[in-house]
Design an enzyme around this catalytic site. Structure first.
Site, short mmCIF file in Angstrom:
data_model
loop_
_atom_site.label_atom_id
_atom_site.label_comp_id
_atom_site.label_asym_id
_atom_site.label_seq_id
_atom_site.Cartn_x
_atom_site.Cartn_y
_atom_site.Cartn_z
N HIS A 112 -9.86 2.41 -5.20
CA HIS A 112 -10.54 2.72 -3.93
C HIS A 112 -9.61 3.47 -2.99
CE1 HIS A 112 -8.38 -0.97 -4.11
NE2 HIS A 112 -8.40 -1.16 -2.81
N LYS A 141 -3.62 1.98 -11.91
CA LYS A 141 -4.43 1.60 -10.75
C LYS A 141 -4.66 2.83 -9.86
CE LYS A 141 -4.66 -1.26 -6.60
NZ LYS A 141 -3.95 -2.09 -5.62
N PHE A 194 -1.03 -6.31 -5.55
CA PHE A 194 -1.00 -7.23 -4.40
C PHE A 194 -2.43 -7.67 -4.11
CE2 PHE A 194 -1.81 -3.05 -2.74
CZ PHE A 194 -2.73 -3.25 -1.72
N ASP A 221 -8.19 0.98 6.09
CA ASP A 221 -8.57 -0.41 6.01
C ASP A 221 -9.41 -0.57 4.74
OD1 ASP A 221 -8.14 -2.84 7.67
OD2 ASP A 221 -10.29 -3.04 7.35
N LYS A 280 0.82 -1.21 0.00
CA LYS A 280 0.00 0.00 0.00
C LYS A 280 0.86 1.27 0.00
CE LYS A 280 -3.80 -2.07 2.65
NZ LYS A 280 -4.52 -2.05 3.92
N GLU A 327 -6.56 -6.39 14.80
CA GLU A 327 -7.84 -5.88 14.29
C GLU A 327 -8.98 -6.39 15.17
OE1 GLU A 327 -8.68 -6.04 10.16
OE2 GLU A 327 -6.75 -5.17 9.60
#
Ligand code: IMP
Length: 188
Positions: free
Chosen positions: A171, A166, A143, A69, A17, A41
């Site tokens: 998102h 991407k 990933f 998240d 990320k 989490e």
């Protein structure tokens, strides 16, 4: 004039990320420091609850702190794997999902909730990208679920395109871009 720093500490365990967050925040002139951390989490039904828990656990870090998240939601599977996306992928891989979708709608979307904290204040930003699940995994980039996610209007998976493509629509990019705009406005 506000003295907001142009640096954000991004706290995440997921190295995949980091370049995405870095590239998107660079658009707003914000630099990113990565702090690697494995979050415990909580058992939660929504990404927002997970992000709220993550924000609580990064209270000791000074300056702007960013957590996020994400999940893959498949309406024909009642939103599964959703908040359980990481666990499901680790334990099962793609195969059972592809099997379940042989006779169901392949429509799916990724959703990210980004949480920003500065001292005692916090904000949340949401991003989504809609598309469908491919019949088989294709591509070596990205990933996670990237090899099986085809955004609407594309005929390739996220794993088949350069990162910049991407980042234009993902998102995470959409949520994090909102963070960048927010920080740029606070500095103005
Ligand atoms: P988390 O946000 O790290 O908890 O991610 C949940 C799960 O979704 C993990 O298995 C990730 O690999 C996957 N995931 C999150 N974002 C993406 C993405 O941009 N592409 C593909 N998989 C993702």
């Amino acid at each position: 004039m506000s003295a907001s720093p142009p640096v954000v500490t991004f706290v995440s365990r997921n190295a995949g990320k980091v370049p995405e967050v870095r590239a998107v925040l660079a658009e707003s002139g914000v630099r990113v420091h990565w702090r690697k951390k494995e979050f415990v989490e909580p058992q939660a039904d929504t990404l927002e609850e997970v992000v709220a828990a993550k924000l609580r656990s990064v209270g000791g870090i000074s300056g702007y702190v960013l957590v996020e998240d994400s999940g893959l939601f498949i309406p024909s599977l009642h939103g599964f794997p959703g908040v359980y996306s990481a666990h499901f992928l680790e334990v099962w891989g793609f195969a059972p999902m592809l099997e379940l979708l042989r006779r169901r709608s392949r429509t799916a979307y990724f959703r990210t909730v980004a949480g920003l904290r500065h001292g005692g204040r916090q904000w949340m930003f949401v991003g989504e990208v809609h598309g469908s699940i491919a019949r088989r995994a294709v591509g070596r980039g990205g990933f996670g679920y990237d090899p099986i996610f085809v955004p609407n209007g594309w005929n390739r998976t996220f794993a088949q395109v350069p990162a910049s493509e991407k980042d234009a629509i993902s998102h995470r990019a959409r949520a994090v871009r909102k963070v960048g705009v927010f920080l740029a406005r606070r500095r103005a």
